[in-house]
Motif scaffolding. Structure first.
Motif, short mmCIF file in Angstrom:
data_model
loop_
_atom_site.label_atom_id
_atom_site.label_comp_id
_atom_site.label_asym_id
_atom_site.label_seq_id
_atom_site.Cartn_x
_atom_site.Cartn_y
_atom_site.Cartn_z
N ARG A 74 0.81 -1.22 0.00
CA ARG A 74 0.00 0.00 0.00
C ARG A 74 0.85 1.27 0.00
NH1 ARG A 74 -3.90 0.32 4.67
NH2 ARG A 74 -4.82 1.93 3.33
N TRP A 75 2.13 1.16 -0.27
CA TRP A 75 3.02 2.32 -0.17
C TRP A 75 2.58 3.47 -1.08
CZ3 TRP A 75 5.63 4.00 -4.51
CH2 TRP A 75 5.67 3.12 -5.60
N LYS A 76 2.15 3.16 -2.29
CA LYS A 76 1.76 4.22 -3.22
C LYS A 76 0.47 4.89 -2.77
CE LYS A 76 2.39 3.40 -7.53
NZ LYS A 76 2.25 2.86 -8.92
N GLU A 77 -0.49 4.08 -2.32
CA GLU A 77 -1.77 4.61 -1.84
C GLU A 77 -1.58 5.57 -0.67
OE1 GLU A 77 -5.38 2.71 0.83
OE2 GLU A 77 -4.22 1.41 -0.48
N LEU A 78 -0.58 5.29 0.17
CA LEU A 78 -0.35 6.10 1.36
C LEU A 78 0.68 7.21 1.14
CD1 LEU A 78 -0.32 3.18 3.94
CD2 LEU A 78 -2.13 4.86 3.62
N GLY A 79 1.16 7.34 -0.09
CA GLY A 79 2.10 8.41 -0.40
C GLY A 79 3.48 8.20 0.15
N GLU A 80 3.89 6.93 0.32
CA GLU A 80 5.22 6.63 0.83
C GLU A 80 6.20 6.43 -0.32
OE1 GLU A 80 3.97 4.30 4.94
OE2 GLU A 80 4.27 3.15 3.11
N ASP A 81 7.46 6.36 0.00
CA ASP A 81 8.49 6.12 -1.00
C ASP A 81 8.64 4.63 -1.27
OD1 ASP A 81 9.07 8.85 -1.18
OD2 ASP A 81 10.51 8.74 0.48
N PHE A 82 8.95 4.31 -2.51
CA PHE A 82 9.26 2.92 -2.86
C PHE A 82 10.73 2.67 -2.57
CE2 PHE A 82 10.63 -0.22 -6.12
CZ PHE A 82 9.91 -1.30 -5.64
N THR A 83 11.01 1.71 -1.69
CA THR A 83 12.38 1.45 -1.27
C THR A 83 13.05 0.34 -2.07
OG1 THR A 83 11.71 -0.18 0.41
CG2 THR A 83 11.76 2.15 1.07
N GLY A 84 12.30 -0.27 -3.00
CA GLY A 84 12.86 -1.36 -3.77
C GLY A 84 12.71 -2.71 -3.11
N ALA A 85 12.00 -2.78 -1.99
CA ALA A 85 11.82 -4.04 -1.28
C ALA A 85 10.92 -4.97 -2.09
CB ALA A 85 11.20 -3.79 0.09
N PRO A 86 11.23 -6.26 -2.13
CA PRO A 86 10.39 -7.19 -2.89
C PRO A 86 8.92 -7.15 -2.48
CG PRO A 86 12.43 -8.27 -2.24
CD PRO A 86 12.41 -6.93 -1.55
N ALA A 87 8.64 -7.01 -1.18
CA ALA A 87 7.25 -7.02 -0.72
C ALA A 87 6.48 -5.79 -1.16
CB ALA A 87 7.21 -7.16 0.80
N GLN A 88 7.18 -4.74 -1.60
CA GLN A 88 6.51 -3.54 -2.09
C GLN A 88 6.25 -3.61 -3.60
OE1 GLN A 88 9.44 -0.59 -0.59
NE2 GLN A 88 7.64 0.43 0.29
N ASP A 89 6.88 -4.54 -4.26
CA ASP A 89 6.79 -4.65 -5.72
C ASP A 89 5.58 -5.50 -6.09
OD1 ASP A 89 7.11 -5.29 -8.44
OD2 ASP A 89 9.29 -5.06 -8.29
N GLU A 90 4.52 -4.84 -6.54
CA GLU A 90 3.27 -5.52 -6.83
C GLU A 90 3.45 -6.64 -7.86
OE1 GLU A 90 -0.95 -3.63 -7.38
OE2 GLU A 90 0.02 -3.67 -9.35
#
Length: 360
Positions: free
Chosen positions: A295-311
């Motif tokens: 949900r990082w994009k929805e919440l306006g957070e930065d993408f850190t490149g973590a696998p769990a953030q990569d949809e």
């Protein structure tokens, strides 16, 4: 070529017979019944139902028996059978606040409104092998404590009363059905949750663990974990109202996550969510961590490149049936492809040797 085909068919038939013999094991040992699997290997049954997207303990037990205990193969069998079933309609969203709770815990509030119920859990066992189960059989068990009836409010609602946690964001858009429609990226949160629910437990667990180690923005507390029976209701057009058509056991987890705020949102806690068939709390907790990371994009957070953030990484690699099919297809005959590669390697080696000889 015809002889090879005939021989191949005979070999396959013999392989199937050999598989059936191996599945049965020593005929001197009593055959295990699907009712025994259903009642005594419930956690395995629950996993197969969750990842197979079909709530039927009897069929899940049959699949486990047929698959010789290979749960991914059992999931494959359940999904294949599921495709043969007619779709009669869609149930209404289940109301987990009305769950008949058998287990309910919170890591955020000791005196949780509605009380904490330990229920059936490995949390307080010593993890020592109980050899009496092998030698003497099981001792008689005490009668099961009935589930707590009536409404049990979600703990996060009490945080919401003070504005300390983000408000639930209802979505009136009809969610896609991954069992009938191919997944498209970017995916909605509803689609992501479906994919994670169906995803391999080990894969989702590893992703969740990675977020806890810093590969993502998920420093979470278990706001609430609950297990119990929920009513399934369905609108009947002829009647003009919804009726209860049955009950299913589910595990639900809501995590409470840190959030420093953004340009549009004040500092507050945010939510992660997981829901699975049966008692499957490890999967539901892992789901909620991965859900929050995505949900990082929805919440306006930065993408850190973590696998769990990569949809794309998460959703395209979570499905164990797809992964198994692609992995195991490489053991099937690839004679023509290999011969092509072999000829290429020979040609390249010949060119290199020729160059070396010319240089000498």
């Amino acid at each position: 070529m015809y002889v090879a085909v005939k021989g191949g068919e005979r070999a396959i038939d013999n392989a199937h017979a050999f598989l059936a013999e191996e599945r049965r094991g020593d005929p001197e040992v009593a055959e295990i019944g699907t009712d025994q699997i259903r009642e005594q290997l419930r956690l395995a049954v629950n996993r197969v139902m969750a990842e197979g997207s079909l709530y039927d303990p009897d069929l899940a037990a049959l699949a486990i028996k047929q698959a010789r205990g290979d749960l991914i193969e059992a999931v494959f069998l359940i999904r294949a059978y599921r495709t043969t079933l007619p779709r009669l309609g869609y149930a209404k969203p289940v109301d987990t606040a009305q769950m008949a709770v058998t287990r309910r815990i919170s890591a955020t509030f000791k005196d949780a409104p509605g009380g904490q119920i330990l229920g059936p859990t490995f949390d307080y066992t010593h993890r020592l092998l109980d050899f009496t189960l092998m030698a003497n059989g099981e001792a008689p068990t005490a009668p099961l404590v009935p589930a707590k009836p009536g409404a049990v409010p979600h703990i996060t609602t009490f945080l919401g009363q003070d504005g300390l946690i983000e408000a639930a964001r209802p979505d009136d858009t009809a969610p896609s059905d991954l069992t009938r429609e191919p997944m498209e990226l970017p995916a909605s949160r509803a689609t992501r949750l479906q994919a994670i629910t169906r995803g391999d437990e080990g894969f989702i667990l590893s992703l969740a663990y990675s977020t806890q180690r810093g590969y993502g923005r998920t420093h979470a507390f278990v706001g609430e974990l609950r297990i119990g029976m929920v009513a399934v209701e369905m609108d009947i057009p002829e009647l003009g109202f919804a009726i209860c058509i049955g009950e299913v056991e589910v595990t639900e987890c809501e995590t409470v996550n840190q959030f420093k705020g953004s340009k549009t949102e004040p500092p507050q806690f945010t939510r992660g969510y997981g829901l699975t068939f049966g008692q499957n709390e490890r999967k539901s907790i892992a789901m909620s961590l991965v859900d929050r990371a995505l949900r990082w994009k929805e919440l306006g957070e930065d993408f850190t490149g973590a696998p769990a953030q990569d949809e794309e990484f998460v959703l395209m690699h979570a499905d164990n049936v797809q992964a198994t099919g692609f992995l195991e297809h490489i053991k099937l005959p690839h004679y023509v492809d290999f011969q092509s590669e072999l000829e290429l390697i020979r040609k390249l080696r010949a060119e290199v040797l020729a160059q070396r000889e010319a240089a000498e």
